[in-house]
Design an enzyme around this catalytic site. Structure first.
Site, PDB file in Angstrom:
ATOM      1  N   ALA A  24       0.864  -1.182   0.000  1.00  0.00           N
ATOM      2  CA  ALA A  24       0.000   0.000   0.000  1.00  0.00           C
ATOM      3  C   ALA A  24       0.899   1.231   0.000  1.00  0.00           C
ATOM      4  CB  ALA A  24      -0.887  -0.016   1.233  1.00  0.00           C
ATOM      5  N   GLY A  48       0.601  -4.984   0.843  1.00  0.00           N
ATOM      6  CA  GLY A  48      -0.558  -5.108  -0.041  1.00  0.00           C
ATOM      7  C   GLY A  48      -0.214  -5.772  -1.368  1.00  0.00           C
ATOM      8  N   GLU A  85      -0.395  -9.338  -0.647  1.00  0.00           N
ATOM      9  CA  GLU A  85      -1.814  -9.648  -0.441  1.00  0.00           C
ATOM     10  C   GLU A  85      -2.563  -9.719  -1.771  1.00  0.00           C
ATOM     11  OE1 GLU A  85      -2.102  -6.409   2.352  1.00  0.00           O
ATOM     12  OE2 GLU A  85      -2.698  -7.790   3.940  1.00  0.00           O
ATOM     13  N   GLU A  98       4.460  -4.902   7.294  1.00  0.00           N
ATOM     14  CA  GLU A  98       3.666  -3.834   7.921  1.00  0.00           C
ATOM     15  C   GLU A  98       4.060  -3.578   9.365  1.00  0.00           C
ATOM     16  OE1 GLU A  98       2.427  -6.263   6.016  1.00  0.00           O
ATOM     17  OE2 GLU A  98       0.859  -5.491   4.697  1.00  0.00           O
TER      18      GLU A  98
HETATM   19  N1  CAA Z   1       4.584   3.289  -0.605  1.00  0.00           N
HETATM   20  C1  CAA Z   1       4.972   4.439  -1.171  1.00  0.00           C
HETATM   21  N2  CAA Z   1       6.151   4.582  -1.831  1.00  0.00           N
HETATM   22  C2  CAA Z   1       6.932   3.494  -1.910  1.00  0.00           C
HETATM   23  C3  CAA Z   1       6.587   2.254  -1.351  1.00  0.00           C
HETATM   24  C4  CAA Z   1       5.332   2.175  -0.682  1.00  0.00           C
HETATM   25  N3  CAA Z   1       4.853   1.024  -0.151  1.00  0.00           N
HETATM   26  N4  CAA Z   1       7.586   1.385  -1.585  1.00  0.00           N
HETATM   27  C5  CAA Z   1       8.516   2.046  -2.280  1.00  0.00           C
HETATM   28  N5  CAA Z   1       8.130   3.321  -2.480  1.00  0.00           N
HETATM   29  C6  CAA Z   1       8.858   4.380  -3.166  1.00  0.00           C
HETATM   30  C7  CAA Z   1       9.964   4.930  -2.316  1.00  0.00           C
HETATM   31  O1  CAA Z   1       9.473   5.881  -1.391  1.00  0.00           O
HETATM   32  C8  CAA Z   1      10.876   5.514  -3.366  1.00  0.00           C
HETATM   33  O2  CAA Z   1      10.334   6.744  -3.778  1.00  0.00           O
HETATM   34  P1  CAA Z   1      11.258   8.081  -3.775  1.00  0.00           P
HETATM   35  O3  CAA Z   1      12.297   7.802  -4.832  1.00  0.00           O
HETATM   36  O4  CAA Z   1      10.301   9.167  -4.127  1.00  0.00           O
HETATM   37  O5  CAA Z   1      11.856   8.169  -2.414  1.00  0.00           O
HETATM   38  C9  CAA Z   1      10.729   4.543  -4.534  1.00  0.00           C
HETATM   39  O6  CAA Z   1       9.522   3.845  -4.309  1.00  0.00           O
HETATM   40  C10 CAA Z   1      11.843   3.519  -4.581  1.00  0.00           C
HETATM   41  O7  CAA Z   1      11.925   2.894  -3.311  1.00  0.00           O
HETATM   42  P2  CAA Z   1      13.297   2.730  -2.502  1.00  0.00           P
HETATM   43  O8  CAA Z   1      14.194   3.881  -2.782  1.00  0.00           O
HETATM   44  O9  CAA Z   1      12.945   2.474  -1.078  1.00  0.00           O
HETATM   45  O10 CAA Z   1      13.891   1.425  -3.217  1.00  0.00           O
HETATM   46  P3  CAA Z   1      14.826   0.331  -2.568  1.00  0.00           P
HETATM   47  O11 CAA Z   1      15.220  -0.566  -3.704  1.00  0.00           O
HETATM   48  O12 CAA Z   1      15.880   0.931  -1.755  1.00  0.00           O
HETATM   49  O13 CAA Z   1      13.867  -0.511  -1.564  1.00  0.00           O
HETATM   50  C11 CAA Z   1      11.867  -1.666  -0.935  1.00  0.00           C
HETATM   51  C12 CAA Z   1      12.797  -1.238  -2.080  1.00  0.00           C
HETATM   52  C13 CAA Z   1      12.585  -2.676  -0.032  1.00  0.00           C
HETATM   53  C14 CAA Z   1      10.646  -2.334  -1.557  1.00  0.00           C
HETATM   54  C15 CAA Z   1      11.453  -0.437  -0.098  1.00  0.00           C
HETATM   55  O14 CAA Z   1      10.987   0.570  -0.986  1.00  0.00           O
HETATM   56  C16 CAA Z   1      10.391  -0.691   0.897  1.00  0.00           C
HETATM   57  O15 CAA Z   1      10.650  -1.253   1.965  1.00  0.00           O
HETATM   58  N6  CAA Z   1       9.141  -0.281   0.609  1.00  0.00           N
HETATM   59  C17 CAA Z   1       8.042  -0.359   1.546  1.00  0.00           C
HETATM   60  C18 CAA Z   1       7.506  -1.784   1.679  1.00  0.00           C
HETATM   61  C19 CAA Z   1       6.384  -1.844   2.688  1.00  0.00           C
HETATM   62  O16 CAA Z   1       6.546  -1.528   3.841  1.00  0.00           O
HETATM   63  N7  CAA Z   1       5.178  -2.302   2.250  1.00  0.00           N
HETATM   64  C20 CAA Z   1       4.022  -2.396   3.085  1.00  0.00           C
HETATM   65  C21 CAA Z   1       3.163  -1.175   2.959  1.00  0.00           C
HETATM   66  S1  CAA Z   1       1.802  -1.155   4.105  1.00  0.00           S
HETATM   67  C22 CAA Z   1       0.601  -2.141   3.430  1.00  0.00           C
HETATM   68  O17 CAA Z   1       0.780  -2.708   2.359  1.00  0.00           O
HETATM   69  C23 CAA Z   1      -0.678  -2.254   4.220  1.00  0.00           C
HETATM   70  C24 CAA Z   1      -1.633  -3.274   3.745  1.00  0.00           C
HETATM   71  O18 CAA Z   1      -1.542  -4.424   4.076  1.00  0.00           O
HETATM   72  C25 CAA Z   1      -2.800  -2.902   2.943  1.00  0.00           C
END
Ligand code: CAA
Length: 290
Positions: free
Chosen positions: A98, A141, A144, A164
């Site tokens: 998400a 998500g 999921e 999460e």
């Molecule tokens: N939401 C918004 N933006 C996201 C994102 C997310 N879930 N995941 C990645 N991005 C964005 C980053 O913010 C970044 O944008 P900017 O360049 O503007 O900063 C871009 O995508 C690239 O990401 P990274 O620079 O972080 O890339 P990386 O290769 O270093 O890392 C990653 C990749 C490990 C996937 C890391 O981005 C990450 O941990 N992302 C979040 C994953 C996460 O926590 N997901 C769960 C979300 S909550 C949810 O999903 C709730 C639910 O159940 C419904």
């Protein structure tokens, strides 16, 4: 070689979600995509391919993308020329979850009153089979969404997880429920409580995915399976999917009874007569989907 072309099949304008109505007005010619955050193509007979296309955010799932995805899924489900749907992302990310930027400032009353992710499970209401081709990250998500599919194939570098907990929340679109059913309580609990990820090999060994392919072959292989499924009788395919999913909700006795009723009901179809006649006459079946 996949023949890629834009989706032009849509419902009337007033049936579309608001974002798509706007897009339809914006892109009135069939040469432009009707969507901003997904691509919809028909790469093979009977197959709809939906590609999540928000590369700068690693396909983070935000409301406009979810509405487009739902619209594409509903369109494919009601299109009689489609027999199976493939959902994929990019080689770097299926979907990184998400959109954290969309969620960060939301309050409890907002998410609760508006039932924030009420629209996220449309894939589970689709009658036709959905195959997820997961390359790269399928987190939160994204994982999921993949688990809402009927079959998951992974690229060799796929990464699955429910991280999460590291954001101070828990999975909200089925992670605690579907992951537990798919890989078992201990493994799911470990992943969800630690936020650790799972690579493709582990995901295969634990039964989360059914096959692994090289990243550049994954979508093609998934489309091949989708094409095979789409070549079978549509009603039988849908009945099999319905029976499997019903069986996951109920006890064995109820599931067996439901299966038998669907089995009997297929004797009312043309495709049952055709499939059995074709076997006896030693020729390929010509299914009509009725
Ligand atoms: N939401 C918004 N933006 C996201 C994102 C997310 N879930 N995941 C990645 N991005 C964005 C980053 O913010 C970044 O944008 P900017 O360049 O503007 O900063 C871009 O995508 C690239 O990401 P990274 O620079 O972080 O890339 P990386 O290769 O270093 O890392 C990653 C990749 C490990 C996937 C890391 O981005 C990450 O941990 N992302 C979040 C994953 C996460 O926590 N997901 C769960 C979300 S909550 C949810 O999903 C709730 C639910 O159940 C419904």
């Amino acid at each position: 070689m996949l023949s890629m072309f834009r989706c032009t099949c849509h419902k009337s304008l007033n049936q579309l979600p608001i974002t798509n109505r706007w897009n339809k007005a914006k892109f009135s010619t069939s040469s432009r995509s009707l969507y901003d955050h997904i691509l919809v193509n028909r790469p093979a007979k009977g197959v709809s391919l939906v590609t999540l296309n928000r590369p700068k955010s690693l396909n983070a799932l935000f409301t406009p993308l979810i509405l487009e995805l739902n619209d594409a899924l509903q369109s494919a489900d009601s299109d009689s020329s489609i027999g199976a749907i493939v959902i994929t992302g990019s080689e770097r990310a299926f979907a990184a979850g998400a959109d954290i930027k969309e969620m960060k400032d939301k309050t409890f009353s907002e998410v609760y009153e508006q039932n924030f992710i009420r629209n996220w499970s449309e894939a589970t209401r689709v009658k036709k089979p959905i195959l997820a081709a997961v390359n790269g990250y399928a987190l939160g998500g994204g994982c999921e969404l993949a688990m809402m599919a009927d079959i998951i194939y992974a690229g060799e570098k796929a990464v699955f997880g429910q991280p999460e907990i590291k954001l101070g929340i828990i999975p909200g679109a089925g992670g605690t429920q579907r992951l537990t059913r798919l890989i078992g309580k201990s493994r799911a609990t470990e992943l969800i409580l630690t936020g650790k990820t799972l690579n493709a090999e582990q995901a295969l060994a634990w039964g989360l995915v059914s096959a692994i392919y090289p990243p550049d072959k994954l979508v093609e292989e998934t489309i091949n399976t989708a094409t095979l499924i789409a070549s079978h009788g549509r009603l039988a395919v849908q009945a099999a999917k319905e029976s499997i999913n019903y069986g996951l909700q109920v006890g064995l006795e109820d599931g067996l009874l439901y299966e038998r009723k669907l089995f009997y009901s297929l004797f009312a179809t043309h495709d049952q007569k055709e499939g059995m006649s074709a076997f006896i006459e030693k020729r390929p079946s010509k299914f009509k989907g009725n």
